[in-house]
Design an enzyme around this catalytic site. Sequence first.
Site, PDB file in Angstrom:
ATOM      1  N   CYS A  94       0.799  -1.229   0.000  1.00 13.15           N
ATOM      2  CA  CYS A  94       0.000   0.000   0.000  1.00 13.15           C
ATOM      3  C   CYS A  94       0.838   1.289   0.000  1.00 13.15           C
ATOM      4  CB  CYS A  94      -1.002  -0.029   1.135  1.00 13.15           C
ATOM      5  SG  CYS A  94      -2.382   1.098   0.860  1.00 13.15           S
ATOM      6  N   ARG A 127     -12.239   6.782  -1.153  1.00 12.59           N
ATOM      7  CA  ARG A 127     -11.258   5.728  -0.923  1.00 12.59           C
ATOM      8  C   ARG A 127     -11.766   4.411  -1.499  1.00 12.59           C
ATOM      9  NH1 ARG A 127      -7.386   7.345   2.234  1.00 12.59           N
ATOM     10  NH2 ARG A 127      -6.626   5.242   2.627  1.00 12.59           N
ATOM     11  N   HIS A 193      -3.495  -5.254   2.217  1.00 15.99           N
ATOM     12  CA  HIS A 193      -3.012  -4.997   3.572  1.00 15.99           C
ATOM     13  C   HIS A 193      -3.067  -6.186   4.502  1.00 15.99           C
ATOM     14  CE1 HIS A 193      -1.929  -0.988   4.402  1.00 15.99           C
ATOM     15  NE2 HIS A 193      -2.929  -0.494   3.721  1.00 15.99           N
TER      16      HIS A 193
HETATM   17  N1  GLN Z   1      -1.914   6.881   2.082  1.00 20.64           N
HETATM   18  C1  GLN Z   1      -2.157   5.991   1.010  1.00 20.64           C
HETATM   19  C2  GLN Z   1      -3.553   6.078   0.415  1.00 20.64           C
HETATM   20  O1  GLN Z   1      -4.521   6.337   1.099  1.00 20.64           O
HETATM   21  C3  GLN Z   1      -1.858   4.605   1.481  1.00 20.64           C
HETATM   22  C4  GLN Z   1      -2.724   4.181   2.611  1.00 20.64           C
HETATM   23  C5  GLN Z   1      -2.449   2.842   3.093  1.00 20.64           C
HETATM   24  O2  GLN Z   1      -1.294   2.370   3.192  1.00 20.64           O
HETATM   25  N2  GLN Z   1      -3.542   2.196   3.432  1.00 20.64           N
HETATM   26  O3  GLN Z   1      -3.674   5.889  -0.775  1.00 20.64           O
END
Ligand code: GLN
Length: 243
Positions: A94, A127, A193
């Site tokens: 990520c 997101r 993740h």
């Molecule tokens: N900050 C990055 C995003 O939101 C990665 C986030 C994360 O590692 N979950 O795209």
Amino acid sequence: MKLKIMHLFPDLLNLYGDKGNIECMRKRLNWRGIECEVIPFTTEDKTFDLSGVDIVFLGGGSDREQKIVCGSLLEKKSELAAFVENGGSLVAVCGGYQLLGKYYKLEDETIEGLGILDIYTEQGKGRLIGNIVLESDILKQPDNFIVGFENHGGRTYINNHTPLGRVVYGSGNSDKCGYEGVVYKNVVATYLHGPLFPKNPALCDYVLTNALNKRYIGFKGLSPLDDKLEKTANEYIVNRFKK
Ligand code: GLN
């Protein structure tokens, strides 16, 4: 036999317990009688030395944490790039995946990346969160489905790189591209993740095999483990989401 794993910035890049993947690698090595040494490199550490390191692990973090590590990471750009070009194994999750690219463009600023991969990331609207299932060509059937969880605001554009897999369910690199992650030399970079390796033991063994092949000429391959439970769990998730 022994492998050395460097965990980069475990104090900051460890969203969803990405660190557990290191325990999974260690366990799967130990179960086969192979030793494993884990070297944490935190934001407090000064001496960065990749000599003898087989696998580098870079976990995920929020935008804030990515900004904090970015400067220190850029100081290590040439060592990390040489490590990758030499066939060193690198696993990035990520936020760590985004930092391997040229940049991560946020609304009001741009975080410079390592440029090890010819990719870039831009923050999009909303997101991309939820379960995800991929079908990957780097793994042998029937263990070629990778399952996991994604949560990212960034959309990653991978140019001519090979993706880790085709999206069967979920979002992946960007909203509608149909692909997730990148594989390049012995780099595996992904948005998935948390327990990526426990959920996908074949992917863990893929990374370990690459590292052992590089370290030990004539390495004969990993002995099989009893992965019945892990494989049943993986299959359950694939069947739950696959249309
Ligand atoms: N900050 C990055 C995003 O939101 C990665 C986030 C994360 O590692 N979950 O795209």
